[in-house]
Enzyme design. Structure first.
Site, PDB file in Angstrom:
ATOM      1  N   SER A 127       2.346   4.658  -2.158  1.00 17.45           N
ATOM      2  CA  SER A 127       2.068   3.581  -1.211  1.00 17.45           C
ATOM      3  C   SER A 127       2.649   3.919   0.152  1.00 17.45           C
ATOM      4  O   SER A 127       3.676   4.623   0.249  1.00 17.45           O
ATOM      5  CB  SER A 127       2.736   2.322  -1.775  1.00 17.45           C
ATOM      6  OG  SER A 127       2.850   1.329  -0.797  1.00 17.45           O
ATOM      7  N   TYR A 152      10.458  -2.750  -4.740  1.00 16.06           N
ATOM      8  CA  TYR A 152       9.147  -2.154  -5.050  1.00 16.06           C
ATOM      9  C   TYR A 152       8.995  -0.810  -4.326  1.00 16.06           C
ATOM     10  O   TYR A 152       8.634   0.206  -4.937  1.00 16.06           O
ATOM     11  CB  TYR A 152       8.017  -3.110  -4.643  1.00 16.06           C
ATOM     12  CG  TYR A 152       6.661  -2.446  -4.675  1.00 16.06           C
ATOM     13  CD1 TYR A 152       6.030  -2.174  -5.885  1.00 16.06           C
ATOM     14  CD2 TYR A 152       6.032  -2.041  -3.492  1.00 16.06           C
ATOM     15  CE1 TYR A 152       4.799  -1.524  -5.916  1.00 16.06           C
ATOM     16  CE2 TYR A 152       4.806  -1.398  -3.520  1.00 16.06           C
ATOM     17  CZ  TYR A 152       4.192  -1.136  -4.723  1.00 16.06           C
ATOM     18  OH  TYR A 152       2.988  -0.494  -4.754  1.00 16.06           O
ATOM     19  N   LYS A 156       8.678   3.272  -5.712  1.00 17.11           N
ATOM     20  CA  LYS A 156       7.660   4.278  -5.369  1.00 17.11           C
ATOM     21  C   LYS A 156       8.336   5.548  -4.844  1.00 17.11           C
ATOM     22  O   LYS A 156       7.916   6.659  -5.165  1.00 17.11           O
ATOM     23  CB  LYS A 156       6.674   3.713  -4.333  1.00 17.11           C
ATOM     24  CG  LYS A 156       5.748   2.648  -4.900  1.00 17.11           C
ATOM     25  CD  LYS A 156       4.757   3.212  -5.923  1.00 17.11           C
ATOM     26  CE  LYS A 156       4.005   2.137  -6.662  1.00 17.11           C
ATOM     27  NZ  LYS A 156       3.178   2.611  -7.770  1.00 17.11           N
ATOM     28  N   LEU A 202      -2.704 -10.524   1.705  1.00 16.11           N
ATOM     29  CA  LEU A 202      -3.422 -11.276   2.734  1.00 16.11           C
ATOM     30  C   LEU A 202      -4.869 -11.666   2.353  1.00 16.11           C
ATOM     31  O   LEU A 202      -5.226 -12.848   2.440  1.00 16.11           O
ATOM     32  CB  LEU A 202      -3.441 -10.443   4.035  1.00 16.11           C
ATOM     33  CG  LEU A 202      -4.188 -11.080   5.203  1.00 16.11           C
ATOM     34  CD1 LEU A 202      -3.525 -12.372   5.647  1.00 16.11           C
ATOM     35  CD2 LEU A 202      -4.273 -10.098   6.380  1.00 16.11           C
TER      36      LEU A 202
HETATM   37  P1  NAD Z   1      -2.842  -4.254 -10.425  1.00 15.43           P
HETATM   38  O1  NAD Z   1      -1.675  -5.096 -10.769  1.00 15.43           O
HETATM   39  O2  NAD Z   1      -4.144  -4.920 -10.156  1.00 15.43           O
HETATM   40  O3  NAD Z   1      -3.094  -3.162 -11.555  1.00 15.43           O
HETATM   41  C1  NAD Z   1      -2.047  -2.598 -12.306  1.00 15.43           C
HETATM   42  C2  NAD Z   1      -2.488  -2.606 -13.763  1.00 15.43           C
HETATM   43  O4  NAD Z   1      -1.459  -1.989 -14.528  1.00 15.43           O
HETATM   44  C3  NAD Z   1      -2.674  -4.015 -14.326  1.00 15.43           C
HETATM   45  O5  NAD Z   1      -3.898  -4.084 -15.039  1.00 15.43           O
HETATM   46  C4  NAD Z   1      -1.484  -4.198 -15.274  1.00 15.43           C
HETATM   47  O6  NAD Z   1      -1.819  -5.015 -16.376  1.00 15.43           O
HETATM   48  C5  NAD Z   1      -1.192  -2.768 -15.679  1.00 15.43           C
HETATM   49  N1  NAD Z   1       0.191  -2.489 -16.049  1.00 15.43           N
HETATM   50  C6  NAD Z   1       1.322  -2.803 -15.359  1.00 15.43           C
HETATM   51  N2  NAD Z   1       2.387  -2.329 -16.023  1.00 15.43           N
HETATM   52  C7  NAD Z   1       1.919  -1.691 -17.133  1.00 15.43           C
HETATM   53  C8  NAD Z   1       2.528  -0.973 -18.201  1.00 15.43           C
HETATM   54  N3  NAD Z   1       3.853  -0.830 -18.291  1.00 15.43           N
HETATM   55  N4  NAD Z   1       1.737  -0.445 -19.165  1.00 15.43           N
HETATM   56  C9  NAD Z   1       0.395  -0.588 -19.111  1.00 15.43           C
HETATM   57  N5  NAD Z   1      -0.233  -1.244 -18.132  1.00 15.43           N
HETATM   58  C10 NAD Z   1       0.520  -1.796 -17.147  1.00 15.43           C
HETATM   59  O7  NAD Z   1      -2.407  -3.352  -9.184  1.00 15.43           O
HETATM   60  P2  NAD Z   1      -3.305  -2.465  -8.220  1.00 15.43           P
HETATM   61  O8  NAD Z   1      -3.395  -3.168  -6.928  1.00 15.43           O
HETATM   62  O9  NAD Z   1      -4.522  -2.034  -8.906  1.00 15.43           O
HETATM   63  O10 NAD Z   1      -2.318  -1.241  -8.015  1.00 15.43           O
HETATM   64  C11 NAD Z   1      -2.454  -0.049  -8.751  1.00 15.43           C
HETATM   65  C12 NAD Z   1      -1.374   0.920  -8.323  1.00 15.43           C
HETATM   66  O11 NAD Z   1      -1.488   1.158  -6.922  1.00 15.43           O
HETATM   67  C13 NAD Z   1       0.046   0.422  -8.531  1.00 15.43           C
HETATM   68  O12 NAD Z   1       0.833   1.529  -8.907  1.00 15.43           O
HETATM   69  C14 NAD Z   1       0.465  -0.085  -7.172  1.00 15.43           C
HETATM   70  O13 NAD Z   1       1.847  -0.031  -7.007  1.00 15.43           O
HETATM   71  C15 NAD Z   1      -0.241   0.915  -6.288  1.00 15.43           C
HETATM   72  N6  NAD Z   1      -0.517   0.408  -4.942  1.00 15.43           N
HETATM   73  C16 NAD Z   1      -1.192  -0.771  -4.782  1.00 15.43           C
HETATM   74  C17 NAD Z   1      -1.450  -1.249  -3.516  1.00 15.43           C
HETATM   75  C18 NAD Z   1      -2.118  -2.573  -3.295  1.00 15.43           C
HETATM   76  O14 NAD Z   1      -1.936  -3.167  -2.244  1.00 15.43           O
HETATM   77  N7  NAD Z   1      -2.919  -3.073  -4.247  1.00 15.43           N
HETATM   78  C19 NAD Z   1      -1.052  -0.506  -2.394  1.00 15.43           C
HETATM   79  C20 NAD Z   1      -0.381   0.691  -2.585  1.00 15.43           C
HETATM   80  C21 NAD Z   1      -0.119   1.151  -3.885  1.00 15.43           C
HETATM   81  C1  WQD Z   2      -0.633  -7.794   5.043  1.00 13.50           C
HETATM   82  C2  WQD Z   2      -0.272  -8.459   6.356  1.00 13.50           C
HETATM   83  C3  WQD Z   2       1.695  -9.859   6.282  1.00 13.50           C
HETATM   84  C4  WQD Z   2       0.066 -12.886   3.616  1.00 13.50           C
HETATM   85  C5  WQD Z   2       2.107  -4.725   0.631  1.00 13.50           C
HETATM   86  C6  WQD Z   2       3.023  -3.632   0.219  1.00 13.50           C
HETATM   87  C7  WQD Z   2       2.357  -2.316   0.380  1.00 13.50           C
HETATM   88  C8  WQD Z   2       1.050  -2.313  -0.349  1.00 13.50           C
HETATM   89  C9  WQD Z   2       0.190  -3.440   0.093  1.00 13.50           C
HETATM   90  C10 WQD Z   2       1.561  -1.755  -2.633  1.00 13.50           C
HETATM   91  C11 WQD Z   2       1.221  -8.443   6.627  1.00 13.50           C
HETATM   92  C12 WQD Z   2       0.455 -10.662   6.584  1.00 13.50           C
HETATM   93  C13 WQD Z   2       0.202 -11.753   4.406  1.00 13.50           C
HETATM   94  C14 WQD Z   2       0.060 -14.159   4.248  1.00 13.50           C
HETATM   95  C15 WQD Z   2       0.310 -13.100   6.377  1.00 13.50           C
HETATM   96  N1  WQD Z   2       1.195  -2.544  -1.737  1.00 13.50           N
HETATM   97  N2  WQD Z   2       0.326 -11.862   5.751  1.00 13.50           N
HETATM   98  N3  WQD Z   2       0.174 -14.206   5.604  1.00 13.50           N
HETATM   99  O1  WQD Z   2       2.839  -6.501   3.008  1.00 13.50           O
HETATM  100  O2  WQD Z   2       1.236  -5.018   4.291  1.00 13.50           O
HETATM  101  O3  WQD Z   2       1.777  -4.499   1.985  1.00 13.50           O
HETATM  102  O4  WQD Z   2       0.896  -4.672  -0.104  1.00 13.50           O
HETATM  103  O5  WQD Z   2       2.015  -0.674  -2.542  1.00 13.50           O
HETATM  104  O6  WQD Z   2       3.190  -1.364  -0.141  1.00 13.50           O
HETATM  105  O7  WQD Z   2       4.180  -3.664   1.037  1.00 13.50           O
HETATM  106  O8  WQD Z   2       0.375  -6.444   2.412  1.00 13.50           O
HETATM  107  O9  WQD Z   2      -1.414  -8.067   2.100  1.00 13.50           O
HETATM  108  O10 WQD Z   2       0.982  -8.782   1.711  1.00 13.50           O
HETATM  109  O11 WQD Z   2       0.202  -8.329   4.031  1.00 13.50           O
HETATM  110  O12 WQD Z   2       0.421 -13.214   7.596  1.00 13.50           O
HETATM  111  O13 WQD Z   2      -0.044 -15.194   3.593  1.00 13.50           O
HETATM  112  O14 WQD Z   2      -0.637  -9.839   6.265  1.00 13.50           O
HETATM  113  O15 WQD Z   2       2.740 -10.280   7.079  1.00 13.50           O
HETATM  114  O16 WQD Z   2       1.371  -8.221   7.986  1.00 13.50           O
HETATM  115  P1  WQD Z   2       1.656  -5.658   3.009  1.00 13.50           P
HETATM  116  P2  WQD Z   2       0.011  -7.971   2.473  1.00 13.50           P
END
Ligand code: NAD
Ligand code: WQD
Length: 335
Positions: A127, A152, A156, A202
């Protein structure tokens, strides 16, 4: 014949399920492992409906080494894509041990088993949060990782460190994908972003306001040093992100470790996103400006050039596509 069996942990989640669709359309055989911590079994039927394929699924917690060993013994796995993790920044501050156990624990188990079962490639969901609060934007893969703003983010960084260490001696190739802000849904509206608890990101919150489930959107701060005072992020369509995972499985093996930023390369402010959402979807979003959210980075966006140069990856969808697709998906979920 090349072995195209891919273990996809967290494959019923948001990014994982979109990736499963792209894997199948590229001729791969995904084996999904998910414990349904943040997904439901209904996502499996949606995937089968969308792809027309019966998908292998194991309801297993990937921190459970013996259960995971059984999974590795049952399928001849060529590559692993590790999505499974807890992902709420806010929750991670309240439950640090659970986040470390799940996110770091599952990565340790996989690194161990991949070596044991001679898996060829490991693709890891990292991330942009690993950059902390960057001093300069946009960020490249060589931008220093600064202290994470949350537990979190720390998990990572810890997982990346384990992977960096393993890549010095492990026989498999590791590909670390640093996602920026994934948004949107599949254009079919059959799969999209869901959470078992209330959303904190968001776009799902904007969608809830649009449906009337939530009265208003709180914009966290308009006093940042940005053009309109609200935070800036790099919002990337989840389908473009999913396609990068397929390309990552095709990388040449010349290096044991590759790191890629996956973003569009352009930042949008929170206010811009809300305005575009209203315009594209013809809906009205009530907004209230409130205080800054603790741990928020004022601005971050990516230089995604390395992913293009090395993997031939380029975004094909726009933020407007993502906002339209997110809304189309949300409308299918209204009961
Ligand atoms: P998500 O929560 O929708 O998907 C994660 C899935 O993993 C879920 O289905 C959950 O049930 C499963 N899971 C969690 N822990 C588990 C375990 N111990 N064993 C088996 N299954 C498990 O999340 P996502 O948004 O799809 O994110 C996927 C990956 O990408 C994560 O590693 C997250 O940290 C990373 N990531 C997400 C974002 C984002 O904003 N969505 C941004 C950057 C990185
Ligand atoms: C986006 C923007 C908030 C909600 C997080 C993790 C990042 C990645 C994505 C996993 C920000 C603003 C949000 C609201 C708002 N995840 N906001 N009102 O915080 O950029 O990133 O999720 O790895 O690592 O840090 O994502 O979607 O929460 O926020 O104003 O009700 O929207 O301040 O600027 P963020 P987000």
């Amino acid at each position: 014949m090349e072995n195209k069996t891919v273990l996809v942990t967290g494959g019923l989640g948001y990014i994982g399920s979109h990736t499963v669709v792209e894997l199948i359309s590229a001729g791969y055989f995904p084996v999904i492992v998910d414990n349904l911590a943040n997904s439901t079994i209904g996502r499996l039927s949606s995937l089968e409906d969308l792809t027309g394929v019966k998908i292998a699924f194991e309801e297993v917690d990937c921190t459970n080494e013996s259960e995971m060993r059984r999974v590795f013994s049952s399928y001849k796995i060529n590559s692993v894509i590790h999505f499974a993790a807890f992902k709420s920044v806010e929750e991670s501050q309240k439950m640090p041990e659970a986040y470390i156990r799940n996110n770091v624990g599952s990565t340790k188990v996989l690194l161990q088993l991949m070596e044991e079962f001679s898996v060829e490639r490991f693709v890891f969901s990292s991330s942009c949060t690993v950059y902390g609060t960057p001093e300069i934007n946009p960020v490249s893969e060589s931008t220093p990782r600064l202290p994470a703003a949350s537990v979190y983010g720390q998990t990572k960084q810890d997982c990346e460190d384990l992977i960096f260490e393993a890549s010095k001696s492990a026989p498999f190739q590791s590909v670390v994908l640093r996602y920026f802000n994934p948004v949107g849904a599949h254009p079919s509206a059959k799969i999209g972003e869901s959470t078992n608890d209330a959303p904190t990101n968001l776009i799902p919150l904007v969608c809830e306001v649009a449906t009337g489930k939530r009265a208003k959107l709180f914009v966290f701060g308009e006093d940042y040093d940005t053009p309109d005072g609200s935070c800036i992020r790099d919002y990337i369509h989840v389908v473009d992100l999913a396609k990068a995972h397929v390309l990552a499985l095709n990388l040449s093996k010349e290096s044991n470790l590759e790191i890629f930023n996956l973003g569009v390369g352009k930042g949008y402010s929170v206010k811009e996103v809300v305005d575009r959402f209203q315009e594209i979807n013809g809906v009205s979003i009530t907004v209230e400006i409130t205080g800054r959210r603790s741990g928020d980075v004022p601005a971050i966006w990516a230089i995604p050039d390395y992913a293009e140069k090395k993997m031939g990856w380029k975004c094909q969808l726009t933020i407007d596509d993502a906002l339209a697709h997110a809304w189309n998906w949300t409308k299918t979920q209204i009961r």
